[in-house]
Design an enzyme around this catalytic site. Structure first.
Site, PDB file in Angstrom:
ATOM      1  N   GLU A   1       0.839  -1.196   0.000  1.00 53.51           N
ATOM      2  CA  GLU A   1       0.000   0.000   0.000  1.00 53.51           C
ATOM      3  C   GLU A   1       0.874   1.247   0.000  1.00 53.51           C
ATOM      4  O   GLU A   1       1.940   1.263   0.622  1.00 53.51           O
ATOM      5  CB  GLU A   1      -0.928  -0.025   1.216  1.00 53.51           C
TER       6      GLU A   1
ATOM      7  N   ASP B   1      -5.117  -7.920   6.158  1.00 49.80           N
ATOM      8  CA  ASP B   1      -6.131  -8.838   5.644  1.00 49.80           C
ATOM      9  C   ASP B   1      -5.657 -10.286   5.621  1.00 49.80           C
ATOM     10  O   ASP B   1      -6.449 -11.197   5.817  1.00 49.80           O
ATOM     11  CB  ASP B   1      -6.545  -8.435   4.232  1.00 49.80           C
TER      12      ASP B   1
END
Length: 399
Positions: free
Chosen positions: A152, A168
């Site tokens: 990210e 996640d």
């Protein structure tokens, strides 16, 4: 410090498939030199795998707030309109390097994700609300049997923030890096030797169903371990997996005070928590109640949401993220002053986030994003520079 772990912001999509995702956000302007419209990102494939690699740069264009993807030259392409049911997204795949090789692309000013997959392209779909990203906690997700992962990042006028993430899932290992204006390189995200298989072995050996977080392909290939948030949501972990610890915290602070100092640069800003029945009330230094929390459950703890919701404000959000870190790390009983800055006390209770514990234990530098507010106490796997010269993603061996 950018607000990477301070809220569960999902600018890439509004679809429910993204629940649990975590994206970097824009930070205040403070760069000493202008950041170019694109910077180079070198991807090095040290995986040792023979299958092809596919790379994707997906995100929100900061100058227009439009969602889309970038090609290998850093040119932005807006997504077309989606549908209901979702329609296939345009093929945004960039050919990645073969094992032992590197490839360089350019990344634009985005708040987004760098995906990579082995052997197969990822299946992205578009709804009327935006991009639907992989949600492999769903057995019918078309990406369920693909080995993939993502990083990210935010690149804006203030610089680059680039992190590895396990919020996640824990899957194909990689590290991130940035070259600074003085030529030095900062990196994070590498596993210790044997850390990849060691993590899965430890999860299988952990009683209480933690091994059920692991997903494998029909040929026996280990693909990933889901986060405990998804474990609770799918029933892989029991809903009461954290109840014993939560109950003990509630009992302790019925007769003691939990002091939260949420801002490192504001040591005099303190909030004081006491439990009354099913509620923990927080007061300020004047004794006024500023916010209250219902007794949380495992879902709220692992997701840092619902009963531990953390709005992007200056009171409830900072208190909530501190509580969330304390519950996940099981430090609330050993230290009434939070956040606890001593990682030696993390995950020592028998009831804890065993997934996060295993991830951090196997990181070469101990840093990771194993839950949404894992940046509390600077435990996150992040590189940042206000004048980045180049960025790096290194695909590491699965061993």
């Amino acid at each position: 410090m950018p607000p990477i772990g301070t809220r569960r912001a999902l600018p890439l999509a509004t679809a429910a498939a993204l629940l649990g995702g975590l994206l970097t956000l824009a930070a205040p302007d403070h760069a000493g030199a202008a950041v170019p419209d694109t910077i180079a990102l070198t991807i090095t494939n040290n995986s040792g795998r023979s299958d092809p690699v596919y790379v994707y740069d997906l995100g929100t264009q900061l100058s227009t707030s439009r969602q889309g993807w970038a090609d290998a030259n850093g040119a932005f392409h807006a997504w077309p309109a989606g549908g209901n049911p979702p329609t296939p997204a345009p093929d945004a795949a960039i050919a990645g390097p073969a094992t032992g090789r590197s490839a360089t692309i350019r990344i634009p000013k985005f708040s987004g994700r760098i995906y990579f997959s082995y052997g197969q392209k990822l299946d992205f779909r578009l709804t009327t609300g935006g991009l639907v990203q992989p949600a492999v906690q769903n057995p019918s997700d078309p990406n369920r049997n693909i080995l993939f992962n993502w990083s990210e990042y935010t690149l804006n006028d203030s610089g680059l923030w680039l992190n590895s993430t396990q919020v996640d899932m824990f899957s194909a290992p990689y590290a991130v890096g940035v070259q600074r204006s003085d030529g030095s390189v900062s990196s994070t995200g590498h596993l210790k030797s044997g850390g990849y298989t060691g993590f899965f072995d430890a999860l299988r050996a952990q009683p209480g169903g933690w091994g059920r977080l692991i997903q494998t392909r029909s040929d026996g290939t280990v693909l990933r371990a889901l986060s405990p948030l998804y474990g609770v949501e799918t029933g892989a972990l029991p809903a009461n997996v954290m109840d014993d610890y939560i109950n003990r915290v509630w009992q302790k602070y019925a007769t003691a005070t939990l002091t939260v100092t949420p801002f490192t640069d504001q040591p005099n800003t303190k909030y004081y928590g006491r439990v009354a029945g099913n509620v923990m009330n927080f007061t300020n230094s004047s004794g006024a109640v500023v916010t209250s929390f219902q007794k949380p459950d495992a879902d709220s703890v692992f997701g840092c949401h619902k009963l531990l919701d953390a709005p992007n404000d200056q009171v409830r959000g900072p208190i909530s993220r501190t509580l969330c870190a304390g519950f996940n790390r099981s430090t609330l009983l050993v230290n009434p002053n939070q956040p606890d800055a001593s990682s030696a006390s993390f995950y020592q209770d028998a009831v804890t986030n065993q997934y996060a514990r295993g991830v951090h234990a196997r990181m070469a530098d101990g840093k990771a994003y194993a839950f949404a507010f894992d940046d509390v106490g600077n435990q996150e796997s992040l590189v940042h520079d206000g004048s980045p010269q180049q960025a790096y993603v290194t695909l590491d061996p699965l061993r």
